[in-house]
Write a protein that holds these residues in place. Structure first.
Motif, PDB file in Angstrom:
ATOM      1  N   ARG A 100      -0.216   8.694  -7.173  1.00 49.13           N
ATOM      2  CA  ARG A 100      -1.052   7.995  -8.137  1.00 49.13           C
ATOM      3  C   ARG A 100      -1.117   6.510  -7.823  1.00 49.13           C
ATOM      4  NH1 ARG A 100      -0.083   7.405 -14.729  1.00 49.13           N
ATOM      5  NH2 ARG A 100      -1.885   6.067 -15.103  1.00 49.13           N
ATOM      6  N   THR A 101      -2.285   5.909  -8.066  1.00 50.17           N
ATOM      7  CA  THR A 101      -2.395   4.460  -8.095  1.00 50.17           C
ATOM      8  C   THR A 101      -2.550   4.039  -9.555  1.00 50.17           C
ATOM      9  OG1 THR A 101      -4.818   4.390  -7.919  1.00 50.17           O
ATOM     10  CG2 THR A 101      -3.569   4.485  -5.845  1.00 50.17           C
ATOM     11  N   TYR A 102      -2.314   2.745  -9.814  1.00 54.73           N
ATOM     12  CA  TYR A 102      -2.351   2.228 -11.181  1.00 54.73           C
ATOM     13  C   TYR A 102      -3.382   1.117 -11.306  1.00 54.73           C
ATOM     14  CZ  TYR A 102       1.923   4.833 -12.184  1.00 54.73           C
ATOM     15  OH  TYR A 102       2.843   5.837 -12.365  1.00 54.73           O
ATOM     16  N   GLN A 103      -3.776   0.828 -12.544  1.00 52.92           N
ATOM     17  CA  GLN A 103      -4.722  -0.259 -12.783  1.00 52.92           C
ATOM     18  C   GLN A 103      -4.134  -1.601 -12.384  1.00 52.92           C
ATOM     19  OE1 GLN A 103      -6.435  -0.242 -16.749  1.00 52.92           O
ATOM     20  NE2 GLN A 103      -6.329   1.987 -16.868  1.00 52.92           N
ATOM     21  N   ILE A 104      -2.829  -1.779 -12.584  1.00 56.14           N
ATOM     22  CA  ILE A 104      -2.139  -3.020 -12.231  1.00 56.14           C
ATOM     23  C   ILE A 104      -1.445  -2.817 -10.889  1.00 56.14           C
ATOM     24  CG2 ILE A 104      -0.345  -4.656 -12.916  1.00 56.14           C
ATOM     25  CD1 ILE A 104      -0.872  -3.830 -15.811  1.00 56.14           C
ATOM     26  N   SER A 105      -1.632  -3.767  -9.974  1.00 57.54           N
ATOM     27  CA  SER A 105      -1.061  -3.643  -8.638  1.00 57.54           C
ATOM     28  C   SER A 105       0.464  -3.596  -8.689  1.00 57.54           C
ATOM     29  CB  SER A 105      -1.501  -4.825  -7.768  1.00 57.54           C
ATOM     30  OG  SER A 105      -2.889  -4.806  -7.567  1.00 57.54           O
ATOM     31  N   LEU A 106       1.042  -2.652  -7.935  1.00 59.98           N
ATOM     32  CA  LEU A 106       2.496  -2.506  -7.841  1.00 59.98           C
ATOM     33  C   LEU A 106       2.888  -2.650  -6.374  1.00 59.98           C
ATOM     34  CD1 LEU A 106       2.920   0.574 -10.222  1.00 59.98           C
ATOM     35  CD2 LEU A 106       3.329  -1.833 -10.771  1.00 59.98           C
ATOM     36  N   LEU A 107       2.918  -3.896  -5.900  1.00 59.59           N
ATOM     37  CA  LEU A 107       3.166  -4.182  -4.496  1.00 59.59           C
ATOM     38  C   LEU A 107       4.304  -5.186  -4.347  1.00 59.59           C
ATOM     39  CD1 LEU A 107      -0.572  -4.667  -3.430  1.00 59.59           C
ATOM     40  CD2 LEU A 107       0.829  -2.628  -3.015  1.00 59.59           C
ATOM     41  N   PHE A 108       4.905  -5.225  -3.162  1.00 62.92           N
ATOM     42  CA  PHE A 108       5.909  -6.231  -2.842  1.00 62.92           C
ATOM     43  C   PHE A 108       5.186  -7.428  -2.235  1.00 62.92           C
ATOM     44  CE2 PHE A 108       8.368  -2.224  -2.558  1.00 62.92           C
ATOM     45  CZ  PHE A 108       9.347  -2.508  -3.507  1.00 62.92           C
ATOM     46  N   ASN A 109       4.925  -8.445  -3.050  1.00 62.79           N
ATOM     47  CA  ASN A 109       4.099  -9.561  -2.613  1.00 62.79           C
ATOM     48  C   ASN A 109       4.739 -10.388  -1.508  1.00 62.79           C
ATOM     49  OD1 ASN A 109       1.937  -9.028  -4.339  1.00 62.79           O
ATOM     50  ND2 ASN A 109       2.860 -10.149  -6.028  1.00 62.79           N
ATOM     51  N   GLY A 110       6.065 -10.398  -1.432  1.00 62.75           N
ATOM     52  CA  GLY A 110       6.750 -11.191  -0.419  1.00 62.75           C
ATOM     53  C   GLY A 110       6.842 -10.509   0.931  1.00 62.75           C
ATOM     54  N   VAL A 163      -1.000 -13.212   0.050  1.00 63.44           N
ATOM     55  CA  VAL A 163      -2.189 -13.973   0.441  1.00 63.44           C
ATOM     56  C   VAL A 163      -3.415 -13.071   0.614  1.00 63.44           C
ATOM     57  CG1 VAL A 163      -0.745 -15.699   1.560  1.00 63.44           C
ATOM     58  CG2 VAL A 163      -1.742 -13.874   2.937  1.00 63.44           C
ATOM     59  N   LEU A 164      -3.279 -11.781   0.372  1.00 66.17           N
ATOM     60  CA  LEU A 164      -4.428 -10.887   0.465  1.00 66.17           C
ATOM     61  C   LEU A 164      -5.383 -11.119  -0.695  1.00 66.17           C
ATOM     62  CD1 LEU A 164      -2.808  -7.422   1.338  1.00 66.17           C
ATOM     63  CD2 LEU A 164      -3.883  -9.040   2.920  1.00 66.17           C
ATOM     64  N   ALA A 165      -6.654 -10.903  -0.451  1.00 66.73           N
ATOM     65  CA  ALA A 165      -7.625 -10.897  -1.539  1.00 66.73           C
ATOM     66  C   ALA A 165      -7.344  -9.710  -2.457  1.00 66.73           C
ATOM     67  CB  ALA A 165      -9.044 -10.804  -0.974  1.00 66.73           C
ATOM     68  N   TYR A 166      -7.831  -9.815  -3.688  1.00 65.20           N
ATOM     69  CA  TYR A 166      -7.554  -8.751  -4.663  1.00 65.20           C
ATOM     70  C   TYR A 166      -8.035  -7.395  -4.171  1.00 65.20           C
ATOM     71  CZ  TYR A 166      -7.675  -6.062  -8.992  1.00 65.20           C
ATOM     72  OH  TYR A 166      -7.493  -5.087  -9.943  1.00 65.20           O
ATOM     73  N   GLY A 167      -9.233  -7.354  -3.609  1.00 65.56           N
ATOM     74  CA  GLY A 167      -9.768  -6.093  -3.114  1.00 65.56           C
ATOM     75  C   GLY A 167      -8.933  -5.514  -1.995  1.00 65.56           C
ATOM     76  N   GLN A 168      -8.383  -6.374  -1.143  1.00 61.60           N
ATOM     77  CA  GLN A 168      -7.518  -5.908  -0.058  1.00 61.60           C
ATOM     78  C   GLN A 168      -6.210  -5.338  -0.607  1.00 61.60           C
ATOM     79  OE1 GLN A 168      -7.446  -9.650   1.981  1.00 61.60           O
ATOM     80  NE2 GLN A 168      -9.148  -9.116   3.348  1.00 61.60           N
ATOM     81  N   GLN A 169      -5.715  -5.903  -1.678  1.00 72.41           N
ATOM     82  CA  GLN A 169      -4.517  -5.343  -2.307  1.00 72.41           C
ATOM     83  C   GLN A 169      -4.788  -3.953  -2.869  1.00 72.41           C
ATOM     84  OE1 GLN A 169      -2.677  -7.991  -5.132  1.00 72.41           O
ATOM     85  NE2 GLN A 169      -2.503  -9.674  -3.674  1.00 72.41           N
ATOM     86  N   ARG A 170      -5.986  -3.745  -3.417  1.00 68.84           N
ATOM     87  CA  ARG A 170      -6.318  -2.413  -3.922  1.00 68.84           C
ATOM     88  C   ARG A 170      -6.430  -1.413  -2.776  1.00 68.84           C
ATOM     89  NH1 ARG A 170      -7.449  -2.435  -9.383  1.00 68.84           N
ATOM     90  NH2 ARG A 170      -6.557  -0.348  -9.131  1.00 68.84           N
ATOM     91  N   GLN A 171      -6.950  -1.860  -1.631  1.00 71.09           N
ATOM     92  CA  GLN A 171      -6.996  -0.994  -0.460  1.00 71.09           C
ATOM     93  C   GLN A 171      -5.583  -0.625  -0.010  1.00 71.09           C
ATOM     94  OE1 GLN A 171     -10.593  -3.678   1.122  1.00 71.09           O
ATOM     95  NE2 GLN A 171      -9.675  -2.463   2.738  1.00 71.09           N
TER      96      GLN A 171
END
Length: 265
Positions: A100-110, A163-171
């Motif tokens: 599953r993916t979520y509406q709110i990004s769940l990524l390790f930004n660092g 530093v990714l754009a929002y759309g790239q984070q969703r990808q």
């Protein structure tokens, strides 16, 4: 194996092959006196691409939460590939191929794109508890690069997520969902907040997924949903309102009146 054992094994294989990827029977979810879901019957074939649409409060996210095991239904049954998973915790459903993916990004930004996807692959592998650094010939590293290519991020593979754009984070989130050979993915509004160009890229990514991977997508952008789905389920007030082919839903007068305020171009 005895003849009886062979017959039982043959029946099991036959049942598994003919089973729906996902089947909900009479699923309801109550929060006190509020019925968020009411008697939901839903059947999705292996490899099918299904869109679930509806206005805010229709019950779409609650439906996903019941499918993933984040919520247990108040009543009804949920089966995955013929197995009753109604009472299974989320991790057991993941082991059976659900993502599953979520509406709110769940990524390790660092961390980088590569590191995020590698950790997702490692997390669903047998060696997930190992503290050894990956070797150059690590099969999971090759799988990582393949998944990053599948979501069109190869040029950004060593870029920090922050530093990714929002759309790239969703990808990138889609790449994480693809880790570990899933059989069914739930996409929760993947087009939310994307530009028109990013939405076109999202459509290309979703339509380019391997055919053995089915998915269910919740989406407010009907243009995206109708382009990637084979069938559409419309929800309203916690119930299924309409089901049909994308063109049937798009041209349905009741759907247009309730959700679109008129014609849809």
């Amino acid at each position: 194996m005895s003849e009886t054992g062979l017959e039982q094994a043959a029946v099991a294989v036959s049942n598994s092959a003919s089973a729906h990827a996902l089947e909900l029977s009479g699923v309801s979810k109550l929060f006190g006196a509020l019925a968020a879901l009411s008697e939901i019957d839903l059947a999705i074939k292996p490899g099918e691409r299904r869109a679930v649409l509806g206005s805010n409060g229709a019950g779409k996210t609650t439906l996903f939460n019941c499918i993933t095991g984040d919520f247990l239904p108040s009543s009804g049954r949920i089966r995955m590939f013929g197995e009753d998973v109604t009472q299974f915790p989320a991790q057991e459903r993941i082991r059976r191929g659900l993502r599953r993916t979520y509406q709110i990004s769940l990524l390790f930004n660092g961390l980088t794109v590569r590191d995020n996807v590698y950790l997702a692959c490692r997390g669903v592998s047998r060696g997930r508890y190992s503290f050894l650094r990956p070797r150059a010939d690590d099969s999971l590293m090759q799988a990582t690069e393949d998944l990053i290519a599948a979501v069109h991020l190869s040029d950004l593979i060593d870029t920090p997520v922050a530093v990714l754009a929002y759309g790239q984070q969703r990808q990138l989130e889609i790449a994480l969902a693809l880790a570990g050979a899933p059989r069914l993915i739930l996409f929760d509004e993947p087009a939310a907040g994307l530009s028109p160009t990013e939405r076109r890229d999202l459509v290309d990514i979703l339509t380019g997924l391997p055919r053995h991977i089915g998915f269910v997508i919740i989406e407010h952008d009907m243009d995206v949903a109708l382009r990637v789905a084979e069938r559409v389920t419309m929800m309203h007030n916690g119930r299924i309102f309409k089901e049909g082919l994308p063109e049937e839903i798009e041209n349905d007068p009741e759907v247009q009146a309730l959700y679109l305020g008129g014609g849809h171009e």
